[in-house]
Each structure stands twice: as C-alpha cells, then as structure tokens.
Motif scaffolding. Sequence first.
Motif, PDB file in Angstrom:
ATOM      1  N   ALA A  56       4.822   5.556  -0.229  1.00  0.00           N
ATOM      2  CA  ALA A  56       5.943   4.768   0.286  1.00  0.00           C
ATOM      3  C   ALA A  56       6.564   3.917  -0.813  1.00  0.00           C
ATOM      4  O   ALA A  56       7.795   3.831  -0.937  1.00  0.00           O
ATOM      5  N   ALA A  57       5.730   3.275  -1.608  1.00  0.00           N
ATOM      6  CA  ALA A  57       6.239   2.431  -2.689  1.00  0.00           C
ATOM      7  C   ALA A  57       7.005   3.256  -3.714  1.00  0.00           C
ATOM      8  O   ALA A  57       8.081   2.862  -4.182  1.00  0.00           O
ATOM      9  N   ILE A  58       6.468   4.428  -4.064  1.00  0.00           N
ATOM     10  CA  ILE A  58       7.140   5.281  -5.038  1.00  0.00           C
ATOM     11  C   ILE A  58       8.454   5.805  -4.470  1.00  0.00           C
ATOM     12  O   ILE A  58       9.466   5.887  -5.167  1.00  0.00           O
ATOM     13  N   PHE A  59       8.480   6.135  -3.184  1.00  0.00           N
ATOM     14  CA  PHE A  59       9.712   6.633  -2.563  1.00  0.00           C
ATOM     15  C   PHE A  59      10.824   5.597  -2.627  1.00  0.00           C
ATOM     16  O   PHE A  59      11.946   5.883  -3.048  1.00  0.00           O
ATOM     17  N   VAL A  60      10.530   4.371  -2.201  1.00  0.00           N
ATOM     18  CA  VAL A  60      11.556   3.326  -2.203  1.00  0.00           C
ATOM     19  C   VAL A  60      11.992   2.998  -3.629  1.00  0.00           C
ATOM     20  O   VAL A  60      13.171   2.780  -3.907  1.00  0.00           O
ATOM     21  N   ALA A  61      11.032   2.993  -4.547  1.00  0.00           N
ATOM     22  CA  ALA A  61      11.386   2.724  -5.944  1.00  0.00           C
ATOM     23  C   ALA A  61      12.251   3.834  -6.518  1.00  0.00           C
ATOM     24  O   ALA A  61      13.241   3.573  -7.207  1.00  0.00           O
ATOM     25  N   GLU A  62      11.884   5.077  -6.200  1.00  0.00           N
ATOM     26  CA  GLU A  62      12.598   6.228  -6.757  1.00  0.00           C
ATOM     27  C   GLU A  62      13.989   6.366  -6.162  1.00  0.00           C
ATOM     28  O   GLU A  62      14.977   6.569  -6.879  1.00  0.00           O
ATOM     29  N   ASN A  81      17.846 -10.940  -1.317  1.00  0.00           N
ATOM     30  CA  ASN A  81      17.506 -10.456   0.011  1.00  0.00           C
ATOM     31  C   ASN A  81      17.221  -8.966  -0.011  1.00  0.00           C
ATOM     32  O   ASN A  81      16.390  -8.470   0.751  1.00  0.00           O
ATOM     33  N   SER A  82      17.902  -8.235  -0.903  1.00  0.00           N
ATOM     34  CA  SER A  82      17.665  -6.793  -0.997  1.00  0.00           C
ATOM     35  C   SER A  82      16.239  -6.496  -1.442  1.00  0.00           C
ATOM     36  O   SER A  82      15.683  -5.442  -1.100  1.00  0.00           O
ATOM     37  N   ASP A  83      15.632  -7.407  -2.205  1.00  0.00           N
ATOM     38  CA  ASP A  83      14.237  -7.209  -2.605  1.00  0.00           C
ATOM     39  C   ASP A  83      13.303  -7.332  -1.400  1.00  0.00           C
ATOM     40  O   ASP A  83      12.325  -6.598  -1.283  1.00  0.00           O
ATOM     41  N   VAL A  84      13.611  -8.287  -0.501  1.00  0.00           N
ATOM     42  CA  VAL A  84      12.811  -8.426   0.719  1.00  0.00           C
ATOM     43  C   VAL A  84      13.005  -7.197   1.602  1.00  0.00           C
ATOM     44  O   VAL A  84      12.058  -6.706   2.224  1.00  0.00           O
ATOM     45  N   VAL A  85      14.235  -6.685   1.650  1.00  0.00           N
ATOM     46  CA  VAL A  85      14.507  -5.462   2.412  1.00  0.00           C
ATOM     47  C   VAL A  85      13.681  -4.303   1.850  1.00  0.00           C
ATOM     48  O   VAL A  85      13.115  -3.506   2.609  1.00  0.00           O
ATOM     49  N   ALA A  86      13.599  -4.213   0.528  1.00  0.00           N
ATOM     50  CA  ALA A  86      12.810  -3.146  -0.099  1.00  0.00           C
ATOM     51  C   ALA A  86      11.338  -3.272   0.280  1.00  0.00           C
ATOM     52  O   ALA A  86      10.675  -2.268   0.571  1.00  0.00           O
ATOM     53  N   MET A  87      10.809  -4.493   0.277  1.00  0.00           N
ATOM     54  CA  MET A  87       9.416  -4.706   0.677  1.00  0.00           C
ATOM     55  C   MET A  87       9.197  -4.225   2.110  1.00  0.00           C
ATOM     56  O   MET A  87       8.226  -3.512   2.417  1.00  0.00           O
ATOM     57  N   ALA A  88      10.113  -4.637   3.010  1.00  0.00           N
ATOM     58  CA  ALA A  88       9.952  -4.293   4.426  1.00  0.00           C
ATOM     59  C   ALA A  88      10.090  -2.788   4.651  1.00  0.00           C
ATOM     60  O   ALA A  88       9.348  -2.197   5.441  1.00  0.00           O
ATOM     61  N   ALA A  89      11.043  -2.154   3.959  1.00  0.00           N
ATOM     62  CA  ALA A  89      11.220  -0.713   4.112  1.00  0.00           C
ATOM     63  C   ALA A  89       9.984   0.042   3.635  1.00  0.00           C
ATOM     64  O   ALA A  89       9.536   1.002   4.276  1.00  0.00           O
ATOM     65  N   VAL A 105       4.169   4.198   8.959  1.00  0.00           N
ATOM     66  CA  VAL A 105       4.382   5.466   9.663  1.00  0.00           C
ATOM     67  C   VAL A 105       3.403   6.531   9.185  1.00  0.00           C
ATOM     68  O   VAL A 105       2.786   7.240   9.988  1.00  0.00           O
ATOM     69  N   TYR A 106       3.229   6.640   7.861  1.00  0.00           N
ATOM     70  CA  TYR A 106       2.447   7.736   7.306  1.00  0.00           C
ATOM     71  C   TYR A 106       1.088   7.309   6.758  1.00  0.00           C
ATOM     72  O   TYR A 106       0.328   8.139   6.282  1.00  0.00           O
ATOM     73  N   HIS A 107       0.808   5.998   6.793  1.00  0.00           N
ATOM     74  CA  HIS A 107      -0.453   5.481   6.237  1.00  0.00           C
ATOM     75  C   HIS A 107      -0.606   5.892   4.776  1.00  0.00           C
ATOM     76  O   HIS A 107      -1.695   6.274   4.334  1.00  0.00           O
ATOM     77  N   ALA A 108       0.497   5.829   4.046  1.00  0.00           N
ATOM     78  CA  ALA A 108       0.510   6.264   2.637  1.00  0.00           C
ATOM     79  C   ALA A 108       1.232   5.203   1.802  1.00  0.00           C
ATOM     80  O   ALA A 108       2.411   5.377   1.474  1.00  0.00           O
ATOM     81  N   PRO A 109       0.561   4.123   1.477  1.00  0.00           N
ATOM     82  CA  PRO A 109       1.241   3.012   0.790  1.00  0.00           C
ATOM     83  C   PRO A 109       1.773   3.362  -0.593  1.00  0.00           C
ATOM     84  O   PRO A 109       2.868   2.949  -0.957  1.00  0.00           O
ATOM     85  N   LEU A 110       0.992   4.116  -1.375  1.00  0.00           N
ATOM     86  CA  LEU A 110       1.466   4.466  -2.718  1.00  0.00           C
ATOM     87  C   LEU A 110       2.698   5.363  -2.648  1.00  0.00           C
ATOM     88  O   LEU A 110       3.680   5.154  -3.362  1.00  0.00           O
TER      89      LEU A 110
END
Length: 563
Positions: A176-182, A154-162, A169-174
């Motif tokens: 956003a993905a790097i932020f959540v991963a980092e 479920n935490s993986d789905v939470v990561a996707m949604a976050a 919010v920022y129209h910056a998908p890359l």
Amino acid sequence: MSTASQHALSWKHILVAVPVGIVASLVTLAFRHAIALTDTLLFSQGEDITQGMQVWPWYLWPLIVGGGGVIAGFFLRYALRLEQQEPRRSDYLDVINARLDAVPGRTSLFRSLSSLASISSGASVGREGPMVQLAALSGSLMGRWLFKSATLKNSDVVAMAATAGLASVYHAPLAAAIFVAEIGFGISAIQRLIPLVVSAAVAVLTMWALGYRSAIYSLSEIAFNLTPQSLLLTIVLGLLAGFMGWGIIWLLARSKRLFSTISYLPLRLGLGGILVGVLAFGSTGVLGNGYEMIVAILSQDWLLSALVMLLVLKLLATAVSVGSGAVGGLFTPSLLMGALTGAIVAQLATAAGFPAGSTALFAAIGMGAMLAAVSQAPLMAMLMVLEMTLNSSLLFPTMIACVLATMTVYRLHAASTYPLINMYFRRSDAKYNFDNGIVSQFVIPGATLTPQESAGKALALSSLKRERFVYVINDVGRFLGVVSIHDIAQRVLEGQITLNSPVSCVMDEDFPFICAGQTIKEGWDAFARVTLERLPVVNNPQEKKLLGALTKTSLIQQAKDFL
C-alpha cells in the motif's frame, strides 16, 4: 546531516500518522459493514453475493443487479453535478499528486454511495476504490480540523489515510505504501526499479539452479505472536537499535579520524588487523563478517553475558576494521549486531518476567532495525529480513522497529554510512524548504519614491541602485505602483515629460506584486508569468505596505540545491 532537517522524518508527522491510520482503518471497516448490512437486507443472510443471490429466482437476478445499477447511477449523477458546480479534483490520487488542500467531501460521499449500490447488487467491481476514497476523505478532514498546527500539507495527511485504507483492505502495508508513493507522488525512480528487479530475480534463479535454494536465515517454522507485550518490546528494540546505530556511526567516524594519522596504508591496515586479532582473544566470534554467528544466535540459546560480550567486541572490531580502511561492507556486521541486540532485549524481558516469546524472532527483528539505522534505508531493511527468513509474520514488527530505528538516527542528525543517502536527504531538505519557505525570508530593500518626487530623481536613484524599476509608495509606505526608467527616458526624449515632472505621471499602477506570506514556490510561479528580475513584496493584499523586493536570482539559488 543538517540540523534543519525537519520534514521527511519528523516525530510530529509520525504521531499524526498513528491516529490517521486508526481512523482510516475504521472507515474502511464501516464501509465493509455497510455492504454486509445491505446484503443482509437484500438476501436475508450475510453470505457472499455469489451465494446470497441464489435466494432469489434466477430470472430476478438481472433485475436485482440492474436495479442496483440504476440507484448507483442516480448517486453518481448527483456527484458529477457537484463536481461541475465546484470544479475540484475529487480522486485522492489527484489530490496527493497536485498537493491540493482537501478531498471534496460531498462528492466523495455520493460516489461512495453509488459504489455501495453497485457492489451490494452484484456488479463486478472491487471494493477497494470507495474504501480508500473514504479513508482519504477522513484524512483530509482530520488534517483540516485536528492537525492545522502540524508543519505538513493536508495532501500529506490524505496520503497517509489513503495508504492506511488500502492496507486495511488487503492487509498489505508495504504494498500500500509503495502504491501511493509510486502513483500518488509519482516517484520516477520506480520506473528504474523494474530492470533492477528483473536482474535480481534472474540472479536468484541462477543461484537456485546451482543448488543454493535455502533461505539465508530460515525462520519460517516460527510465527511471531503480535500481542501488546511483544509490540512493546518491538518498540523498545527499535528505539534501542536507533540509538545504537547512531553510536555505531559515530564510532566508525571517530575510528577513521584516529587511523587517518597513519598515512602509510600497509601499516594502517596491519595495525587494524592486529587490534582485531587481540579482540578475538575475548571471542573468535568477532572475526569475519558474522554470518556464522547469526546462524548460531538464531538456532541456539545463549547466555546473556555471552551475548553482551560478543556485541561489545564485535562493535569494536568493526570500528577498527572500517576505521583502518579495510575494504568491505557493513551489511552482515550490522545484521550480527542487530541480532545480538534483539536477543539481549528478549532475554532481559524474559528475566524480568515479561513474556517475550521466541528469542530468535526478536533477533531477526533486531537485524532489520540495526541495518535500517546504520544504512538509513528502512524499506530495504524490512524486505531483506523477510526475504532472508521467509517468515511473513515478521512483517509488522520489523516495519515498526525499522521505522523507529531510522527515525531515531535521523533525528539525532547522524550521517548515513552511505554518502548518497546524505545527498538525497540534503536534496529533500532543499525541496521542502523551497516548497514551504515563505517570501519574507528572501526580501531585500528596494528603491522607493513618493508620487510627488521628480522623474530626474528616479533616474538618479535607478543609476545608484542599478535597478530598472523604482517603487512608488505614499507617506505611510503603501505600495502604489512602479516607474520604469526606460519609460521615463523615452518620454523625456519624446518631450512628453521633463526631468522635473512628478513620477506619478509615468507610474504603472497595475504592476504585479507578491505578498510576504506566500510560499517560495508561489513566488517562483509569479516570476514564471512575467519577464522581470525582481518583484515588489507587500505585507498583504489589503494594506499593501511595501516591504522590499524578491529577486529571481534568490529563488534560483534556493532551487539549485535540489534541481
């Protein structure tokens, strides 16, 4: 690549990410509208707070902001009470990092209401926090209600949604993905990225200082028009690049095997050069790395037949050169084959009456997709296309194409052209199997006795099986406890029991055990709490039917592939 790979790049997980992204974006939009509605009620207009506040006299401004703070405080106090009653981590980053099962619902809602009161009244705080938290909550709910059968936490789905919420919010998908991963997953390699970025930036600045300032393949004057038709073509291009990337990898491996029969290197490389020279009869475009041809494809209109012929010849020439052992990279050849593939797709679509737009843009998308497929480094491929073309409108289509191309190659179990990538995937597979495998996969038989059997028989069984503990079960196989051979020997020497005494008189009924359905990681945690080599395994805590034993050695063997 192992055919057991099923986690890091699973079509099921990608399909889960699509509805999660849609819902998360709608949740952030709903919160944005809630702010706008509150501003309209407070200021009788939907303007920004800096303008809307001016409809009130200046001496009321502190009261308005302060009043919003008071309301926000009440909501936050209630949220904190909920957290004290049920001590669970509520922040989405904590949930992701600790791999927890869910984002607390009521806590998140009341924290968001508190934030809404603060933001609407003019407090100097950002909007992204509650938006992303609510998006993460939506992902948590979807994971628990809709995707129970999916093989992901479920935490993986939470990561996707976050990630989707932050991107909305920022129209910056890359980013956003790097932020959540980092931050969420705690990727330590990001720390090692900083000096690499500095070094790369200094190198580019040096090139600029020497006069090399233009983009490699500048397409900044053309904008990609994101329509349903262009999106469909992008998907087709990504999948096609994936299949072609798999074919390129297979052809390169086949070529290397064929050339390996020639042991004399000068002869092998000479033969490879001759074959490439023969292929040049069809087109001299096969010669070299392909940079000039990419420039020509991006700047000129080509006949479809010429594109197809050059693609086939370049593929063969690259396979021959690499297979014969020529020292060089695959970046630019892959980019050229990707550009040709993208241009061919665009021209075929146009010929079929399907509006494709600019052929050059699809050629650029194809460059990224093919590079991602061959290298299996999609993030690098996305960023490289953006930096080489200086065209930010290519971000979304390049992301889609690169992900689909990488997914296709991965699911076809093709090895990357970079051996380190294969090693990383194997480590990732091993870590996934460790985190998600279950104890029942590693159960071995254990020595057992019934309570009425003698201590002498326990000693003999222990000597035969070479085990310190013998498990005690009843007639139906229920686990009752264990007897320690050391305890038996000590009590016999002290005269407390004899070898004919039943093992029930020395049985430890509180001996720890684990259940067959628990994860390997939970088994690892169980061993961390005791100083034992093996633990008994039962079917479940209620029936406690003994199934065998789990050894610490088996877990270490399972973990060594990723440690």
